[in-house]
Design a protein around this motif. Structure first.
Motif, PDB file in Angstrom:
ATOM      1  N   ASN A  45       5.406 -51.485 -21.972  1.00  0.00           N
ATOM      2  CA  ASN A  45       5.495 -50.294 -22.722  1.00  0.00           C
ATOM      3  C   ASN A  45       5.319 -50.718 -24.254  1.00  0.00           C
ATOM      4  O   ASN A  45       4.289 -50.408 -25.143  1.00  0.00           O
ATOM      5  CB  ASN A  45       6.734 -49.512 -22.890  1.00  0.00           C
ATOM      6  N   THR A  46       5.753 -51.843 -24.560  1.00  0.00           N
ATOM      7  CA  THR A  46       5.649 -52.473 -25.886  1.00  0.00           C
ATOM      8  C   THR A  46       4.266 -52.960 -26.151  1.00  0.00           C
ATOM      9  O   THR A  46       3.636 -52.669 -27.112  1.00  0.00           O
ATOM     10  CB  THR A  46       6.514 -53.703 -26.180  1.00  0.00           C
ATOM     11  N   LEU A  47       3.632 -53.679 -25.389  1.00  0.00           N
ATOM     12  CA  LEU A  47       2.337 -54.126 -25.483  1.00  0.00           C
ATOM     13  C   LEU A  47       1.503 -52.901 -25.427  1.00  0.00           C
ATOM     14  O   LEU A  47       0.413 -53.161 -26.117  1.00  0.00           O
ATOM     15  CB  LEU A  47       2.018 -55.130 -24.301  1.00  0.00           C
ATOM     16  N   GLU A  48       1.589 -51.950 -24.755  1.00  0.00           N
ATOM     17  CA  GLU A  48       0.701 -50.721 -24.802  1.00  0.00           C
ATOM     18  C   GLU A  48       0.773 -50.067 -25.950  1.00  0.00           C
ATOM     19  O   GLU A  48      -0.174 -49.648 -26.586  1.00  0.00           O
ATOM     20  CB  GLU A  48       1.090 -49.865 -23.635  1.00  0.00           C
ATOM     21  N   ALA A  49       2.052 -49.995 -26.508  1.00  0.00           N
ATOM     22  CA  ALA A  49       2.264 -49.253 -27.704  1.00  0.00           C
ATOM     23  C   ALA A  49       1.662 -49.903 -29.132  1.00  0.00           C
ATOM     24  O   ALA A  49       0.929 -49.371 -29.864  1.00  0.00           O
ATOM     25  CB  ALA A  49       3.753 -49.287 -28.232  1.00  0.00           C
ATOM     26  N   LEU A  50       1.092 -51.433 -28.905  1.00  0.00           N
ATOM     27  CA  LEU A  50       0.703 -52.278 -29.813  1.00  0.00           C
ATOM     28  C   LEU A  50      -0.830 -52.460 -29.777  1.00  0.00           C
ATOM     29  O   LEU A  50      -1.672 -52.965 -30.533  1.00  0.00           O
ATOM     30  CB  LEU A  50       1.070 -53.674 -30.034  1.00  0.00           C
ATOM     31  N   GLY A  51      -1.337 -51.913 -28.472  1.00  0.00           N
ATOM     32  CA  GLY A  51      -2.670 -51.895 -28.220  1.00  0.00           C
ATOM     33  C   GLY A  51      -3.318 -53.039 -27.596  1.00  0.00           C
ATOM     34  O   GLY A  51      -4.464 -53.217 -27.315  1.00  0.00           O
ATOM     35  N   PHE A  52      -2.333 -53.916 -27.083  1.00  0.00           N
ATOM     36  CA  PHE A  52      -2.685 -55.107 -26.096  1.00  0.00           C
ATOM     37  C   PHE A  52      -3.002 -55.033 -24.852  1.00  0.00           C
ATOM     38  O   PHE A  52      -3.812 -55.684 -24.085  1.00  0.00           O
ATOM     39  CB  PHE A  52      -1.634 -56.408 -26.421  1.00  0.00           C
ATOM     40  N   ILE A  53      -2.671 -54.041 -24.274  1.00  0.00           N
ATOM     41  CA  ILE A  53      -2.915 -53.440 -22.883  1.00  0.00           C
ATOM     42  C   ILE A  53      -3.107 -52.153 -22.877  1.00  0.00           C
ATOM     43  O   ILE A  53      -2.723 -51.325 -23.922  1.00  0.00           O
ATOM     44  CB  ILE A  53      -2.000 -53.897 -21.781  1.00  0.00           C
ATOM     45  N   GLU A  54      -3.739 -51.323 -21.923  1.00  0.00           N
ATOM     46  CA  GLU A  54      -3.932 -50.065 -21.734  1.00  0.00           C
ATOM     47  C   GLU A  54      -4.184 -49.698 -20.368  1.00  0.00           C
ATOM     48  O   GLU A  54      -4.338 -50.514 -19.256  1.00  0.00           O
ATOM     49  CB  GLU A  54      -5.288 -49.552 -22.265  1.00  0.00           C
ATOM     50  N   ARG A  55      -3.601 -48.546 -19.836  1.00  0.00           N
ATOM     51  CA  ARG A  55      -3.556 -48.081 -18.676  1.00  0.00           C
ATOM     52  C   ARG A  55      -5.082 -47.744 -17.974  1.00  0.00           C
ATOM     53  O   ARG A  55      -5.937 -47.251 -19.000  1.00  0.00           O
ATOM     54  CB  ARG A  55      -2.846 -46.684 -18.413  1.00  0.00           C
ATOM     55  N   THR A  56      -5.374 -48.072 -17.029  1.00  0.00           N
ATOM     56  CA  THR A  56      -6.515 -47.743 -16.257  1.00  0.00           C
ATOM     57  C   THR A  56      -6.742 -46.269 -15.719  1.00  0.00           C
ATOM     58  O   THR A  56      -5.657 -45.507 -16.061  1.00  0.00           O
ATOM     59  CB  THR A  56      -6.785 -48.591 -14.840  1.00  0.00           C
ATOM     60  N   GLU A  57      -7.775 -45.952 -15.380  1.00  0.00           N
ATOM     61  CA  GLU A  57      -7.819 -44.453 -15.154  1.00  0.00           C
ATOM     62  C   GLU A  57      -6.962 -44.135 -14.037  1.00  0.00           C
ATOM     63  O   GLU A  57      -6.759 -42.875 -13.934  1.00  0.00           O
ATOM     64  CB  GLU A  57      -9.271 -44.194 -14.495  1.00  0.00           C
ATOM     65  N   SER A  58      -6.395 -44.741 -13.080  1.00  0.00           N
ATOM     66  CA  SER A  58      -5.545 -44.342 -12.152  1.00  0.00           C
ATOM     67  C   SER A  58      -4.228 -44.056 -12.579  1.00  0.00           C
ATOM     68  O   SER A  58      -3.451 -43.311 -12.173  1.00  0.00           O
ATOM     69  CB  SER A  58      -5.209 -45.747 -10.990  1.00  0.00           C
ATOM     70  N   GLY A  59      -4.017 -44.765 -13.800  1.00  0.00           N
ATOM     71  CA  GLY A  59      -2.545 -44.543 -14.479  1.00  0.00           C
ATOM     72  C   GLY A  59      -1.320 -45.359 -14.130  1.00  0.00           C
ATOM     73  O   GLY A  59      -0.342 -45.481 -14.819  1.00  0.00           O
ATOM     74  N   ASN A  60      -1.673 -46.066 -12.764  1.00  0.00           N
ATOM     75  CA  ASN A  60      -0.783 -46.929 -12.306  1.00  0.00           C
ATOM     76  C   ASN A  60      -0.932 -48.222 -12.694  1.00  0.00           C
ATOM     77  O   ASN A  60       0.070 -49.115 -12.846  1.00  0.00           O
ATOM     78  CB  ASN A  60      -0.846 -46.702 -10.831  1.00  0.00           C
ATOM     79  N   ASP A  61      -1.996 -48.844 -13.057  1.00  0.00           N
ATOM     80  CA  ASP A  61      -2.178 -50.360 -13.480  1.00  0.00           C
ATOM     81  C   ASP A  61      -2.694 -50.518 -14.865  1.00  0.00           C
ATOM     82  O   ASP A  61      -2.690 -49.321 -15.779  1.00  0.00           O
ATOM     83  CB  ASP A  61      -3.639 -50.757 -12.646  1.00  0.00           C
ATOM     84  N   TYR A  62      -2.777 -51.671 -15.298  1.00  0.00           N
ATOM     85  CA  TYR A  62      -2.982 -51.916 -16.854  1.00  0.00           C
ATOM     86  C   TYR A  62      -4.092 -52.856 -16.903  1.00  0.00           C
ATOM     87  O   TYR A  62      -4.300 -53.686 -15.858  1.00  0.00           O
ATOM     88  CB  TYR A  62      -1.759 -52.472 -17.281  1.00  0.00           C
ATOM     89  N   ARG A  63      -4.881 -52.904 -18.061  1.00  0.00           N
ATOM     90  CA  ARG A  63      -5.937 -53.995 -18.366  1.00  0.00           C
ATOM     91  C   ARG A  63      -5.760 -54.249 -19.527  1.00  0.00           C
ATOM     92  O   ARG A  63      -4.893 -53.706 -20.589  1.00  0.00           O
ATOM     93  CB  ARG A  63      -7.125 -53.309 -18.063  1.00  0.00           C
TER      94      ARG A  63
END
Length: 277
Positions: free
Chosen positions: A57-75
């Motif tokens: 959640n922290t890394l996603e908020a900072l833009g270092f990771i994002e959810r894939t189209e499935s919504g379950n995985d990250y890249r």
């Protein structure tokens, strides 16, 4: 008197656990693991899922990771890419090398690359390609095994046999093609032959339909810090064409070395002779 162990233990007191975990999590993403889910990351890092979810959640908020189209995985997110490209563009090597690569590309009309070594891999830090139908899958930032590539052999030339054995302690090296050296001794002998020749050539070495001509780039100390190479979309290079390619690639590598204040007399002492067959 303080010992080395005391110093190491003292430095460990200043490590931030949450930051360490976050960076380790980012390090799990790569060419073979472009998308990962929280359960898999928890397993790899040996951390509770709740901890992994907070990190994500922290890394996603900072833009270092994002959810894939499935919504379950990250890249990996754009923030990681931005940092990587800003780092590469800040290197003196790439700043000085880019115009040299551009001139070489205009002369030979083949893709030309500049790579550095990161442990057992090569990393592409600069690339110039002609406008042709031939499209290489290699991009800036691509990592390939050093022992199995022509450019990698160039970057291993300065290592002694004990150095290489420390880097590759396994009895047999991973094979990617019929040309891949099977042992560390084979790799050492090939690298030293390249060193004596002043360049490296691989026809169908890593990929069957591609040939590479490469030469070393040295800094002011005489140490090889990069390899410059031309990629030819052919399994074989004719003699007359090969001579010209070798001459131009070597001249460009020497030009970049000179820009990095390399003087031929500063080259490291010659390594041990080629080991017995």
């Amino acid at each position: 008197m303080s010992t080395t162990n005391d110093a190491d233990e003292g430095s460990e007191k200043y490590i931030v656990p949450a930051l360490e975990r976050g960076l380790r999590l980012l390090g799990e993403f790569g060419r073979e693991s472009r998308a990962l889910g929280a359960p898999e990351l928890a397993r790899r890092l040996n951390l509770p899922r709740s901890t992994v979810f907070r990190l994500l959640n922290t890394l996603e908020a900072l833009g270092f990771i994002e959810r894939t189209e499935s919504g379950n995985d990250y890249r990996l997110g754009l923030a990681v890419l931005r940092m990587g490209f800003e780092y590469l563009s800040s290197l003196e090597l790439t700043e000085l090398g880019q115009p040299v690569l551009a001139r070489l590309n205009s002369e030979i009309r083949y893709a030309v690359n500049l790579v550095v070594r990161d442990h057992r891999h090569i990393v592409y830090v600069a690339k110039v390609s002609p406008s042709t139908p031939f499209a290489s899958s290699v991009r800036v930032g691509t990592r390939l095994p050093a022992h199995a590539t022509v450019l990698g052999r160039i970057l291993l030339e300065d290592l002694t046999l004990p150095d290489l054995q420390a880097l590759y302690p396994e009895p047999e090296l991973e094979v990617f093609s019929n040309c891949t050296p099977k042992t560390t001794l084979d790799l050492f002998n090939m690298a030293q032959e390249d060193r004596e020749r002043g360049y490296a050539l691989g026809e169908g070495y890593f990929e069957a339909s591609i040939s590479t001509v490469a030469a070393p780039v040295r800094d002011h100390s005489g140490r090889i810090i990069a390899a410059m190479g031309a990629t030819i979309p052919s399994a074989h290079i004719e003699g007359a064409q090969l001579d010209e390619l070798v001459q131009r690639v070597r001249a460009s590598a020497e030009e970049l070395s000179a820009l990095l204040n390399y003087k031929p007399g500063a080259a490291p002492q010659k390594r041990a002779a080629i080991a017995g067959n």
